[in-house]
Design a protein around this motif. Structure first.
Motif, PDB file in Angstrom:
ATOM      1  N   PHE A  42       0.834  -1.197   0.000  1.00 28.53           N
ATOM      2  CA  PHE A  42       0.000   0.000   0.000  1.00 28.53           C
ATOM      3  C   PHE A  42       0.871   1.249   0.000  1.00 28.53           C
ATOM      4  N   VAL A  43       1.867   1.281   0.861  1.00 28.17           N
ATOM      5  CA  VAL A  43       2.739   2.454   0.946  1.00 28.17           C
ATOM      6  C   VAL A  43       3.458   2.681  -0.385  1.00 28.17           C
ATOM      7  N   PHE A  44       3.996   1.593  -0.951  1.00 30.58           N
ATOM      8  CA  PHE A  44       4.751   1.732  -2.198  1.00 30.58           C
ATOM      9  C   PHE A  44       3.857   2.108  -3.375  1.00 30.58           C
ATOM     10  N   ILE A  45       2.784   1.340  -3.598  1.00 35.60           N
ATOM     11  CA  ILE A  45       1.934   1.572  -4.768  1.00 35.60           C
ATOM     12  C   ILE A  45       1.288   2.950  -4.706  1.00 35.60           C
ATOM     13  N   TYR A  46       0.795   3.310  -3.544  1.00 38.98           N
ATOM     14  CA  TYR A  46       0.143   4.613  -3.419  1.00 38.98           C
ATOM     15  C   TYR A  46       1.150   5.746  -3.643  1.00 38.98           C
ATOM     16  N   SER A  47       2.329   5.621  -3.047  1.00 35.32           N
ATOM     17  CA  SER A  47       3.362   6.648  -3.237  1.00 35.32           C
ATOM     18  C   SER A  47       3.776   6.749  -4.694  1.00 35.32           C
ATOM     19  N   TYR A  48       3.933   5.590  -5.323  1.00 31.65           N
ATOM     20  CA  TYR A  48       4.352   5.555  -6.732  1.00 31.65           C
ATOM     21  C   TYR A  48       3.308   6.199  -7.630  1.00 31.65           C
ATOM     22  N   ILE A  49       2.047   5.791  -7.488  1.00 28.98           N
ATOM     23  CA  ILE A  49       1.028   6.269  -8.416  1.00 28.98           C
ATOM     24  C   ILE A  49       0.735   7.748  -8.208  1.00 28.98           C
TER      25      ILE A  49
END
Length: 301
Positions: A42-49
């Protein structure tokens, strides 16, 4: 995705989880813990997108977007900020719905592979082409079904609030709409093999493409490529050009509408006469669309 998580665990998340365990006097969550993976994803995907969306759309708006389009009668007051706010509300929810797909990849249920030689180098290009065709076909039908009266008002209508788009409209949709149209990208690697780096590169590409088809710069008039001009026709006239990358399935299933020359010619596109004619056409079409939706809702109640 496991290669991404490996580096993130090594350089970011191991330290965070170890510190959290130290502060709470507990045992650190192991890397293969589904709870830890879900939180990390969640942290990675949300930050990335979020970074990718605001960065790509922001650059497109600054460097490419024809800002005279904001004078169009169907361009809403403060629309650019409304699009950004809509995307900001949708992206966390889409991220949560996406996590099970990535967990499936991490736990070996997909057909993502690591060895460049496993299927040969030619297959890398074949699989990329397969990804484009497969996702284009699936998104065509997801998108077309979202225009069905039983679905449109509940799911897809929000995205069509942006009749004259800016690049920020690319991710400005209802969370369920965004998720449904993203499913083919995740499903592809459960249907046929793809090298992990090819898949990651294509995943970045589709996000760029989504911005490009909303950027209002119609540099390509290729009849096969579903570029910004074709997608603009979709936003202006609703029931045409459902494809994502190509016009192939719109042509095959009789939903193709060729952009007129005024779409490509900037001076004609920005003329008051053309814009007023487009606005009139939209105003005439909307009542029948709304009536169809209302009738469908009445029948289901």
């Amino acid at each position: 995705m496991d290669v991404v998580m490996h580096y993130l665990d090594t350089f970011v998340f191991d330290g965070i989880y170890n510190k959290a365990a130290e502060l709470t006097s507990t045992t650190p969550l192991p890397r293969d813990s589904v709870v830890r993976q879900s939180l990390s994803l969640f942290v990675f995907i949300y930050s990335y997108i979020v970074a990718f969306y605001f960065g790509t759309a922001g650059l497109s708006y600054k460097l490419i977007y024809d800002k005279k389009q904001e004078q169009h009668p169907k361009f809403l007051p403060k629309q650019r900020f409304m699009e950004m706010a809509c995307a900001a509300r949708a992206l966390p929810q889409i991220t949560i719905m996406t996590i099970p797909w990535i967990l499936g990849q991490l736990h070996g249920y997909s057909m993502v592979y690591k060895d460049w030689n496993q299927y040969g180098y030619a297959y890398l290009f074949v699989s990329a082409a397969m990804f484009i065709v497969f996702t284009d076909f699936c998104i065509y039908w997801v998108h077309r079904l979202e225009h069905h009266p039983l679905v449109y008002a509940k799911c897809h209508k929000l995205h069509h609030k942006w009749i004259v788009c800016t690049p920020y409209a690319s991710h400005a949709f209802h969370p369920l709409d965004g998720y449904l149209q993203s499913i083919p990208y995740h499903l592809a690697v459960f249907v046929f093999p793809m090298h992990e780096y090819v898949y990651l590169a294509l995943f970045a590409f589709v996000n760029v493409w989504s911005v490009m088809i909303h950027d209002g710069e119609y540099v390509a008039s290729n009849p096969v490529v579903n570029g910004a001009a074709h997608h603009t026709v979709h936003h202006l006239y609703f029931n045409y050009n459902y494809g994502q990358f190509t016009t192939m399935f719109d042509r095959l299933f009789n939903t193709y509408r060729k952009p007129t020359q005024e779409v490509y010619d900037r001076s004609r596109r920005n003329s008051k006469r053309v814009q007023e004619a487009q606005a009139k056409s939209i105003d005439e079409a909307l009542p029948s669309l709304e009536a169809a939706n209302n009738n469908a809702h009445t029948k289901t109640e």
